[in-house]
Design an enzyme around this catalytic site. Structure first.
Site, PDB file in Angstrom:
ATOM      1  N   GLY A 113       0.834  -1.204   0.000  1.00  0.00           N
ATOM      2  CA  GLY A 113       0.000   0.000   0.000  1.00  0.00           C
ATOM      3  C   GLY A 113       0.866   1.249   0.000  1.00  0.00           C
ATOM      4  O   GLY A 113       0.558   2.240  -0.673  1.00  0.00           O
ATOM      5  N   ASP A 153       1.044   0.021  12.968  1.00  0.00           N
ATOM      6  CA  ASP A 153       1.575  -1.256  12.478  1.00  0.00           C
ATOM      7  C   ASP A 153       1.941  -2.211  13.619  1.00  0.00           C
ATOM      8  O   ASP A 153       2.175  -3.398  13.382  1.00  0.00           O
ATOM      9  CB  ASP A 153       2.812  -1.019  11.602  1.00  0.00           C
ATOM     10  N   ARG A 202       2.409  -9.063   9.182  1.00  0.00           N
ATOM     11  CA  ARG A 202       2.485  -8.713  10.609  1.00  0.00           C
ATOM     12  C   ARG A 202       1.669  -9.674  11.470  1.00  0.00           C
ATOM     13  O   ARG A 202       1.980  -9.890  12.638  1.00  0.00           O
ATOM     14  CB  ARG A 202       2.056  -7.269  10.837  1.00  0.00           C
TER      15      ARG A 202
HETATM   16  C1  S3P Z   1       3.136   3.934   6.167  1.00  0.00           C
HETATM   17  C2  S3P Z   1       2.027   4.506   6.730  1.00  0.00           C
HETATM   18  C3  S3P Z   1       0.991   3.743   7.438  1.00  0.00           C
HETATM   19  C4  S3P Z   1       1.489   2.351   7.812  1.00  0.00           C
HETATM   20  C5  S3P Z   1       2.200   1.684   6.679  1.00  0.00           C
HETATM   21  C6  S3P Z   1       3.410   2.487   6.278  1.00  0.00           C
HETATM   22  C7  S3P Z   1       4.101   4.789   5.453  1.00  0.00           C
HETATM   23  O1  S3P Z   1      -0.149   3.614   6.619  1.00  0.00           O
HETATM   24  O2  S3P Z   1       0.417   1.546   8.248  1.00  0.00           O
HETATM   25  O3  S3P Z   1       2.613   0.381   7.031  1.00  0.00           O
HETATM   26  O4  S3P Z   1       5.225   4.326   5.188  1.00  0.00           O
HETATM   27  O5  S3P Z   1       3.751   5.937   5.148  1.00  0.00           O
HETATM   28  P1  S3P Z   1      -1.282   4.770   6.524  1.00  0.00           P
HETATM   29  O6  S3P Z   1      -0.694   5.956   5.879  1.00  0.00           O
HETATM   30  O7  S3P Z   1      -2.363   4.165   5.676  1.00  0.00           O
HETATM   31  O8  S3P Z   1      -1.727   4.994   7.933  1.00  0.00           O
END
Ligand code: S3P
Length: 440
Positions: A102, A324, A397
């Site tokens: 993501g 996380d 995780r």
């Molecule tokens: C991350 C932001 C978080 C986190 C992801 C890494 C990042 O997500 O959960 O594992 O590197 O910017 P969100 O921006 O959706 O909260």
């Protein structure tokens, strides 16, 4: 990972160990992107050679960014010279695959929105079912033309049609570092000042790294602004260890009275250390001190001695800074005496799995007393966990958190489909052996 892609964990007694966890995942993604936009070669050390971060490196390569691996381990490059393109990317010859990541997809979306060529971002089935509206809305507000073409509404594959961008002032409805970063990256390609206001502080690696690469950023309370048309200045960067990976070992040692553990070179950025505050509140014995501030990111060592943990409440503005770590904190709650209540964490439902459901389901399978809420869970700790056959639902995780839970269970714990661990922590099994003194 082993060939059957499953792990078998046996209960372990006390241990005494020292470990260096691999490079930070969030910082590695940003290093591949920002160094790729810089005005020359940047040497990046301790890059995380996990599948997610390698996909981002390959994505930048397909946009015309050359790189040389100076050092590699068995999983991939760890020290890389990235030849920045001075903000001048080229049209990719094929669809860009972000795999399970993501972060990779949302950060790259910010870059691709401002290019004058067409491109497509896709990913695996899990990523193609995660919400992308949250980046589409602000990027469209900047004039970007992008389309979510997935089977599920608002989901990837994402198609970008070349457009020039106008600056925006965006107020984020969810506290997300990925959304903030996508807007700031797009802002680099817009004419004028783009700003983004976050409802709560989120990890600030993008702001720190852009600043380290010489980009002028404005930060006023929770509003961050960036002037378009700037070019990052190439420089060398050493990535600290990932506190989200360290968190598994922190809990393994903190909840085991006969254990002690030293973790070296862990990133201690205050927007990431809420997990330490929670564990300290639970009575954990953890010492930490910042020993370096190089690269704009604080880092240092963590010393942990096992003790009896107590339940706590985790909610509100603390949530984005430990989002996380909630799966392993759920395990810590089950190992603690008393009640642990996690609220305001509905975002967990749209991670690599629905982490409220998957943590609750696996804790229940191990005999813990847990109630599920829309935005979290309540765990009545202290019950002896029992070994169980678990799935990790394709979520790295969940696989790692329940490997640690297995150390405290009566009997054997089996976890299926653990190949996903390689998305963030390819050496997890070896480090498990180093910490506990036996192979899994
Ligand atoms: C991350 C932001 C978080 C986190 C992801 C890494 C990042 O997500 O959960 O594992 O590197 O910017 P969100 O921006 O959706 O909260």
């Amino acid at each position: 990972m082993n060939s059957s892609h499953s792990l078998t964990i046996h209960p372990a007694g006390g241990f005494s160990a020292e470990l260096t966890v691999p490079g930070d995942k969030s910082i590695s993604h940003r290093a591949a992107i920002i160094a790729g936009l810089a005005n020359g070669p940047s040497r990046v050390s301790n890059y995380l050679p996990s599948e997610d971060c390698l996909n981002t490196l390959r994505a930048m390569e397909s946009l015309g960014v050359a790189y040389e691996a100076i050092d590699t381990n068995q999983y991939g490059p760890t020290e890389i010279i990235i030849h920045g393109t001075s903000m001048s990317l080229s049209s990719p010859s094929k669809v860009i695959d972000c795999g399970n990541s993501g972060t990779g997809m949302r950060l790259l979306a910010g870059i691709l929105a401002g290019q004058d060529f067409e491109s497509t971002l896709t990913g695996d089935a899990s990523l193609c079912s995660r919400p992308m509206e949250r980046i589409i809305r602000p990027l469209e507000g900047m004039g970007a033309h992008l389309e979510a073409t997935g089977d599920k509404e608002g989901c990837a594959p994402l198609i970008f049609r070349g457009r020039s961008l106008a600056p925006v002032r965006y107020v984020m409805p969810v506290a997300s570092a990925q959304v903030k970063s996508a807007v700031l990256f797009a802002g680099l390609f817009a004419d004028g000042t783009t700003s983004v206001e976050q409802p709560a502080t989120t990890r600030d690696h993008t702001e720190r790294m852009l600043t380290y690469f010489g980009i002028r950023i404005g930060c006023k309370e929770n509003e961050i602004s960036i002037e378009g048309g700037q070019t990052p200045q190439a420089c060398d960067l050493d990535i600290p260890g990932d506190i989200s990976s360290a968190a598994f070992w922190l809990v393994a040692a903190a909840a085991n009275k006969n254990s002690s553990l030293t973790l070296r070179g862990v990133g201690l950025n205050p927007t990431r250390t809420a997990v330490l505050n929670v564990l300290l509140r639970m009575g954990a014995q953890i010492g930490h001190s910042v020993t370096t501030e190089g690269n704009g990111e604080p880092a240092g060592d963590l010393e942990v001695h096992g003790s009896e943990l107590q339940g706590t409440e985790i909610s509100g503005r603390e949530i984005p800074n430990l989002i996380d770590e909630i799966p392993i904190l759920g395990v810590a709650g089950a190992l603690a005496q008393g009640t642990t209540c996690i609220r305001d964490a509905a975002e967990l439902r749209v991670k690599e799995s629905d982490r409220i459901r998957t943590v609750v389901e696996n804790l229940q399978a191990m005999g813990a007393n847990v109630r599920e809420h829309d935005d979290g869970m309540t765990i009545e700790g202290g019950a002896q966990l029992r070994g169980a056959n678990l799935d990790c639902f394709g979520d790295h995780r969940i696989a790692m958190a329940f490997s640690v839970a297995g150390l405290f269970a009566d009997g054997e714990t089996n976890i299926r489909n653990t190949e996903c661990i390689a998305t963030s922590y390819p050496g997890f099994e070896d480090d498990f052996s180093k910490v506990c003194g036996r192979r899994i």
